[in-house]
Design a protein around this motif. Structure first.
Motif, short mmCIF file in Angstrom:
data_model
loop_
_atom_site.label_atom_id
_atom_site.label_comp_id
_atom_site.label_asym_id
_atom_site.label_seq_id
_atom_site.Cartn_x
_atom_site.Cartn_y
_atom_site.Cartn_z
N ARG A 2 -12.15 18.08 -12.45
CA ARG A 2 -12.89 16.97 -13.01
C ARG A 2 -14.33 17.38 -13.26
O ARG A 2 -14.90 18.13 -12.49
CB ARG A 2 -12.87 15.86 -11.99
CG ARG A 2 -12.77 14.53 -12.62
CD ARG A 2 -12.75 13.51 -11.56
NE ARG A 2 -11.43 12.95 -11.37
CZ ARG A 2 -11.19 12.10 -10.39
NH1 ARG A 2 -12.13 11.77 -9.54
NH2 ARG A 2 -9.99 11.58 -10.27
N ARG A 3 -14.92 16.91 -14.34
CA ARG A 3 -16.31 17.28 -14.57
C ARG A 3 -17.20 16.07 -14.38
O ARG A 3 -16.85 14.96 -14.70
CB ARG A 3 -16.46 17.90 -15.94
CG ARG A 3 -15.80 19.28 -15.92
CD ARG A 3 -15.85 19.96 -17.21
NE ARG A 3 -17.19 19.93 -17.76
CZ ARG A 3 -17.39 19.81 -19.05
NH1 ARG A 3 -16.39 19.64 -19.88
NH2 ARG A 3 -18.61 19.83 -19.51
N ILE A 4 -18.37 16.36 -13.89
CA ILE A 4 -19.26 15.30 -13.47
C ILE A 4 -19.58 14.33 -14.60
O ILE A 4 -19.60 13.12 -14.40
CB ILE A 4 -20.53 15.88 -12.81
CG1 ILE A 4 -21.40 14.78 -12.24
CG2 ILE A 4 -21.33 16.78 -13.74
CD1 ILE A 4 -20.90 14.12 -11.02
N SER A 7 -17.00 11.61 -15.17
CA SER A 7 -16.61 10.80 -14.03
C SER A 7 -17.57 9.64 -13.84
O SER A 7 -18.60 9.55 -14.50
CB SER A 7 -16.59 11.66 -12.77
OG SER A 7 -17.92 11.95 -12.37
N SER B 42 -17.19 27.09 -16.32
CA SER B 42 -16.99 25.65 -16.21
C SER B 42 -16.49 25.29 -14.82
O SER B 42 -15.59 25.93 -14.29
CB SER B 42 -15.95 25.24 -17.26
OG SER B 42 -15.96 23.85 -17.36
N GLY B 43 -17.11 24.27 -14.22
CA GLY B 43 -16.69 23.82 -12.90
C GLY B 43 -17.39 24.52 -11.76
O GLY B 43 -17.13 24.24 -10.59
N GLY B 45 -20.37 24.15 -10.73
CA GLY B 45 -21.29 23.29 -10.00
C GLY B 45 -22.69 23.25 -10.59
O GLY B 45 -23.63 22.75 -9.95
N LYS B 46 -22.85 23.72 -11.81
CA LYS B 46 -24.17 23.79 -12.42
C LYS B 46 -24.75 22.40 -12.68
O LYS B 46 -25.89 22.11 -12.34
CB LYS B 46 -24.09 24.58 -13.74
CG LYS B 46 -23.46 25.96 -13.58
CD LYS B 46 -23.39 26.72 -14.91
CE LYS B 46 -22.55 26.07 -15.99
NZ LYS B 46 -21.11 25.98 -15.70
N SER B 47 -23.94 21.54 -13.30
CA SER B 47 -24.44 20.20 -13.61
C SER B 47 -24.67 19.39 -12.35
O SER B 47 -25.67 18.67 -12.24
CB SER B 47 -23.45 19.44 -14.50
OG SER B 47 -23.32 20.08 -15.74
N VAL B 48 -23.76 19.51 -11.40
CA VAL B 48 -23.92 18.75 -10.15
C VAL B 48 -25.22 19.16 -9.47
O VAL B 48 -25.96 18.32 -8.95
CB VAL B 48 -22.69 18.94 -9.22
CG1 VAL B 48 -22.96 18.33 -7.85
CG2 VAL B 48 -21.45 18.30 -9.84
N GLN B 96 -26.07 17.27 -20.49
CA GLN B 96 -25.03 18.02 -21.19
C GLN B 96 -24.40 17.15 -22.29
O GLN B 96 -24.06 17.64 -23.35
CB GLN B 96 -23.98 18.46 -20.17
CG GLN B 96 -23.01 19.48 -20.69
CD GLN B 96 -22.21 20.13 -19.57
OE1 GLN B 96 -22.34 19.75 -18.41
NE2 GLN B 96 -21.39 21.09 -19.91
N1 LIG Z 1 -16.40 12.85 -10.10
C1 LIG Z 1 -15.93 13.93 -9.53
N2 LIG Z 1 -14.93 13.87 -8.65
C2 LIG Z 1 -14.48 14.98 -8.06
N3 LIG Z 1 -14.95 16.20 -8.26
C3 LIG Z 1 -15.94 16.33 -9.13
C4 LIG Z 1 -16.48 15.22 -9.83
N4 LIG Z 1 -17.45 15.66 -10.63
C5 LIG Z 1 -17.51 16.99 -10.46
N5 LIG Z 1 -16.61 17.40 -9.55
C6 LIG Z 1 -16.38 18.75 -9.06
O1 LIG Z 1 -17.60 19.43 -9.10
C7 LIG Z 1 -17.42 20.70 -9.66
C8 LIG Z 1 -18.64 21.08 -10.43
O2 LIG Z 1 -18.75 20.26 -11.59
P1 LIG Z 1 -19.91 20.48 -12.64
O3 LIG Z 1 -19.76 19.41 -13.65
O4 LIG Z 1 -21.21 20.59 -11.92
O5 LIG Z 1 -19.54 21.89 -13.26
P2 LIG Z 1 -20.36 22.75 -14.32
O6 LIG Z 1 -20.66 24.05 -13.69
O7 LIG Z 1 -21.50 21.96 -14.84
O8 LIG Z 1 -19.25 22.97 -15.44
P3 LIG Z 1 -19.37 22.88 -17.05
O9 LIG Z 1 -19.84 24.22 -17.46
O10 LIG Z 1 -17.97 22.61 -17.47
O11 LIG Z 1 -20.32 21.78 -17.39
C9 LIG Z 1 -16.15 20.63 -10.48
O12 LIG Z 1 -15.44 21.84 -10.35
C10 LIG Z 1 -15.37 19.51 -9.87
O13 LIG Z 1 -14.44 20.05 -8.96
#
Ligand SMILES: Nc1ncnc2c1ncn2[C@@H]1O[C@H](COP(=O)(O)OP(=O)(O)OP(=O)(O)O)[C@@H](O)[C@H]1O
Ligand code: SF4
Ligand SMILES: [Mg+2]
Lengths: 179, 364
Positions: A2-4, A7, B42-43, B45-48, B96
C-alpha cells in the motif's frame, strides 16, 4: 503493498499545505466497515462477539524440509449475520506464534502503543492472511537462529487478554525433516 | 549549524495484515541551503519519511519513536497549532500527488495569495503583488493575466510551476520535494528540476529531494541517503556514492541509472522485488536479491556503520556509512564489483579492490 498517498493514513486538510482530499470511496478501510462495526459493539456483548468469531490456522502440508520457509494461512470468520467487533489490547489486532513465541521472536520487537483498539468484522466476513515462517527464531535485535528438524506448533490468535480462553485462537503442528 | 536533524525515526502502520515498519530507525541531517537526496525503490519509505517531518501521518500510521529536531526544536513535541504554523511556512512540501495541491475551484493566483496572507500577514494587494512576482520567478509567462486562470487552464508543467511557487511563497527554510517530476514528460522534468535547484540556491532554501532516480540526485544534490525496505542502507556525499558505492543495493541502482528523463524501466536490473514490509526476511533485508549474499546474511541484520574500517555505528551526523556485513567484518568472501563511470569520452574506473575483479559495470 500500500502506498501512503493512496491511503487514508495521510492527513488531508483544507488549506494549501496538505495534499487535497481524495474520493472517499478510493480510500481503503482497515477494520471491516469501520464505523458500522464500532456501532454494533454497543449492541453485542463482548462474550457473544467472541463466540461469533472463529480463528483457524492451516498449512498445505504436514512436513517440510529443513530450510524451506513454511507458508501458513490464518482464517478468521464472523458467523453472525451482523457486524461484530472485538476489543483488542493494543493496535496490534492479532498475533501469530511458533511454539508460543510471538512472531517467532525471543526479543520484544516493538513497544506497541498502550491503547486498546477494536478488530471489526462485517456480517459473515471472512478474513484470510497468508504468512510465512522462515524456520528461524529471532534471538536478538539483529540475529536469527534457524531451527533443527522436529515438530513445531504454529499458532494465531486475536490480541485479547486470553485468546485461548476466549476461543479466539487456533494452532497447527508441522514437522520439519532432514532433506 | 544544522537545520534539520532526524534521530532514530521509526514509523509504523498497524494494519490488519500485521505491523508495517515503514521507516525503521532512520537518522540524517540537513544543513541550511543544502540539497539532500533520498533515493530508493517504490515502497522504501521515502514519502512516509517526508510526511512524518510535516506531521501528516495519520491512523493507522504512527510515528512511534525518534525525534525530528528543526532549528533546535523537536517537531514531534509541538502542539497541533504550533506545527501548523511551521507547515507551509518554515517547511513546505511538494507532494507526490501534486495535482491535488491545486484546488480546481479557485484561481491559481488566489490560492497562492491565500497562502501568503495566511502565513505572512500580508494584505490583499501585497499578497497579489507577491504572487505575481512568484509566478514570474517560476517561469510562468504573463503572470498578471495567468493570475486569474484556473488550474485546468494550465498545462501539467505550468501547474507544477505554480505548485512550486506556492511551496516557495513563504520563503521556507526547508522544501521537501516528493518526486516532483513523476507526472511530467522528459523536457519539462529537466526544466522543473533546474527551477527547483536555482530557486533554492537563490533563496538559500534547503531541499530534501525524493526520487527513484539516482541520475536526478546526481544532477541536483550534495548528499544522498539510499533507502531499502524502510531502512537507510547507504549515506554519502554525491560524488562518493557515484565513484565508490559501498552497498550492493546502491551498486544495483547505479547499473540502472537512466539519464535524466530516460523513462525506460528503472531499477529493472536488480532482479526480484522489495520484500513486503509486513514480513521482512531474517537477516539482511536485501539478501534475497543480493549477488553477494552469504549464509551470515540470512541470519544477521547489518547495522548502518562507517565504512572506514572502524565500523562505528552511524548517527545523524555520519557522512559516509553503509549497512552491509562487509563493514563489520562478518562477510567471508567480501564484495566484488567494479564501477565504471562514463563521463562523456572519459571513462573513469574504480574497483572495489581487494578481490578478484569482474568485468563490466553491470554486476548481475
Ligand atoms: N496506509 C498504509 N497502510 C499500511 N502500510 C502503509 C500505508 N502507507 C504506506 N504504507 C507502507 O509504508 C511503506 C512506505 O510507503 P511510501 O509511500 O513511503 O513509499 P515510497 O518510498 O514513497 O514509494 P514510492 O516510490 O512508490 O512513492 C510501504 O511499503 C507500505 O508498506
Ligand atoms: S549484508 Fe549480505 S545480503 Fe546484505 S548487502 Fe551485504 S552482502 Fe548483500
Ligand atoms: Mg512516495
Amino acid at each position: 503493498m500500500r502506498r501512503i498517498y493512496e491511503s487514508n493514513a495521510l492527513r488531508r486538510e483544507d488549506g494549501p499545505f496538505t495534499p487535497g482530499e481524495q474520493e472517499e470511496s478510493s480510500r481503503p478501510r482497515r477494520n471491516g466497515d469501520g464505523d458500522a462495526s464500532r456501532f454494533s459493539r454497543l449492541l453485542v456483548p463482548d462474550r457473544l462477539a467472541e463466540l461469533s468469531i472463529s480463528v483457524s490456522v492451516s498449512t498445505d502440508r504436514e512436513t517440510y524440509p529443513v530450510g524451506a520457509p513454511i507458508p501458513f494461512t490464518v482464517t478468521m470468520k464472523n458467523a453472525m449475520p451482523f457486524s461484530v467487533s472485538i476489543p483488542t489490547v493494543s493496535p496490534i489486532l492479532w498475533n501469530w506464534s511458533v511454539d508460543g513465541v510471538t512472531e517467532a521472536s525471543r526479543v520484544r520487537l516493538r513497544d506497541p502503543p498502550d491503547e486498546p483498539d477494536v478488530f471489526g468484522f462485517t456480517r459473515g466476513e471472512r478474513k484470510q492472511f497468508q504468512k510465512r515462517w522462515p524456520q528461524a527464531f529471532r534471538v536478538s535485535d539483529r540475529e536469527w537462529e534457524y531451527v533443527s528438524p522436529g515438530t513445531y506448533t504454529i499458532g494465531a490468535g486475536l490480541n485479547v487478554a486470553d485468546p485461548v480462553g476466549s476461543g479466539l485462537y487456533d494452532e497447527t503442528i508441522v514437522e520439519i525433516v532432514d532433506r | 549549524m544544522t537545520l534539520l536533524e532526524v534521530n532514530d525515526l521509526t514509523v509504523r502502520f498497524y494494519t490488519q495484515e500485521g505491523v508495517v515498519t515503514a521507516v525503521d530507525d532512520l537518522s540524517y541531517r540537513i544543513d541550511p541551503g543544502e540539497k539532500f537526496g533520498v533515493v530508493g525503490e517504490s515502497g522504501a519509505g521515502k514519502s512516509v519519511t517526508a510526511l512524518s517531518l510535516m506531521r501528516l501521518i495519520d491512523n493507522p500510521g504512527r510515528i512511534e519513536s525518534g525525534e525530528i529536531m528543526f532549528k533546535g526544536q523537536n517537531l514531534l513535541e509541538l502542539s497541533e497549532s504550533e506545527i501548523r504554523s511551521i507547515r507551509g511556512n518554515e517547511i513546505s512540501m511538494i507532494f507526490q500527488d501534486a495535482q491535488t495541491a491545486l484546488n480546481p475551484v479557485y484561481t491559481v493566483g488566489e490560492q497562492i495569495s491565500e497562502a501568503i496572507r495566511h502565513h505572512l500577514d500580508y494584505d490583499n494587494e501585497e499578497a497579489k503583488a507577491r504572487t505575481i512576482q512568484l509566478l514570474d520567478q517560476v517561469g510562468i509567462p504573463e503572470p498578471e493575466t495567468r493570475y486569474s486562470d484556473y488550474p485546468h487552464e494550465f498545462s501539467g508543467g505550468m501547474q507544477q510551476r505554480a505548485v512550486i511557487a506556492m511551496a516557495l511563497s513563504c520563503d521556507p527554510d526547508l522544501l521537501l520535494c516528493d518526486e516532483p517530476t513523476t507526472a511530467l514528460d522528459v523536457t519539462i522534468e529537466t526544466q522543473i528540476l533546474d527551477l527547483i535547484e536555482s530557486l533554492a540556491d537563490e533563496t538559500d532554501t534547503a531541499v530534501q529531494l525524493i526520487t527513484h532516480d539516482l541520475g536526478v540526485i546526481a544532477d541536483v544534490c550534495d548528499r544522498v541517503m539510499v533507502m531499502y525496505a524502510g531502512k537507510p542502507v547507504e549515506k554519502a556525499p554525491v560524488e562518493e556514492l557515484y565513484y565508490d558505492p559501498k552497498h550492493p543495493y546502491t551498486v544495483g541502482l547505479m547499473s540502472s541509472i537512466p539519464r535524466v528523463g530516460d523513462r525506460r524501466d528503472r531499477l529493472q536490473t536488480i532482479p526480484g522485488t522489495m520484500p513486503d514490509l509486513v514480513e521482512l526476511p531474517p537477516g539482511c533485508s536485501f539478501h534475497p536479491r543480493c549477488p553477494f549474499a552469504e549464509e551470515a546474511c540470512t541470519r544477521i541484520e547489518p547495522e548502518l556503520v562507517t565504512v572506514d574500517g572502524s565500523a562505528t555505528t552511524a548517527t545523524a551526523d555520519t557522512e559516509r556509512a553503509a549497512a552491509c556485513l562487509e563493514y563489520t567484518g562478518e562477510l567471508e568472501d567480501g564484495l566484488d564489483y567494479e564501477v565504471h563511470v562514463t563521463d562523456g569520452h572519459d571513462p573513469i574506473s574504480q574497483s572495489n579492490a581487494d578481490h578478484r575483479s569482474e568485468e563490466p559495470d553491470n554486476v548481475h
